[in-house]
Enzyme design. Structure first.
Site: not given
Ligand code: ATP
Ligand code: MG
Length: 140
Positions: A11, A51, A114, A117, A128
């Site tokens: 990320k 998302y 964070n 993913h 995905e």
């Protein structure tokens, strides 16, 4: 045990701090092979589709703004039980709850920022992976 593939994203908080290599080394040390990888910068619309499951959640706008704030590295990891193994290497969503040695424990800045993913089930992994990669780009 079965060989699986899972979709991973490094990320923006991690790409920005130049942590791509050290995060990849943790995947490889755990026996996960990086069979596809590219650096992209998503649009808000692209992040929103990715998302979509969180569309009604209060953090959706914060999440899609964050995911488009800097480049990300999208990748496909392959290995025995890769989906679960990757989730173990990543650690809990909230870094305050992540186990020692996990990526989120070591690198995540907050619940939102964070660092990584990972797909959460075989069905979501397939969707995905297909969202970011064509079959020709998956080189096991
Ligand atoms: P990911 O899907 O990114 O691998 P996850 O499966 O551990 O993470 P999800 O519940 O799917 O967690 O949430 C997706 C992402 O949304 C989280 O990784 C985090 O970046 C963000 N997020 C989740 N809950 C919150 C929250 N309460 N506030 C801000 N951001 C959140
Ligand atoms: Mg999730």
């Amino acid at each position: 045990m079965a060989t699986e593939r899972t979709l991973s994203i490094i990320k923006p908080d991690a790409t920005k701090r130049n942590l791509t290599g050290i995060i990849n080394s943790k995947f490889e040390a755990a026996g996960l092979r990086i069979v596809a990888q590219k650096r992209i910068q998503m649009t808000k619309a692209q992040a929103g589709v990715f998302y979509a499951v969180h569309k009604e959640r209060p953090f959706f706008d914060e999440l899609t703004t964050f995911m488009t704030s800097e480049p990300v590295v999208v990748q496909v990891l392959e290995g025995e039980d890769a989906i679960l193994k990757n989730r173990e290497v990543m650690g809990a969503t909230n870094p305050a709850e992540a186990a020692d040695g996990t990526i989120r424990k070591e690198f995540a800045l907050s619940l939102g920022e964070n660092s990584v993913h990972g797909s959460d089930a075989p069905e979501t992994a397939a969707v995905e992976i297909a969202y970011f990669f064509s079959g020709l780009e998956l080189v096991g």
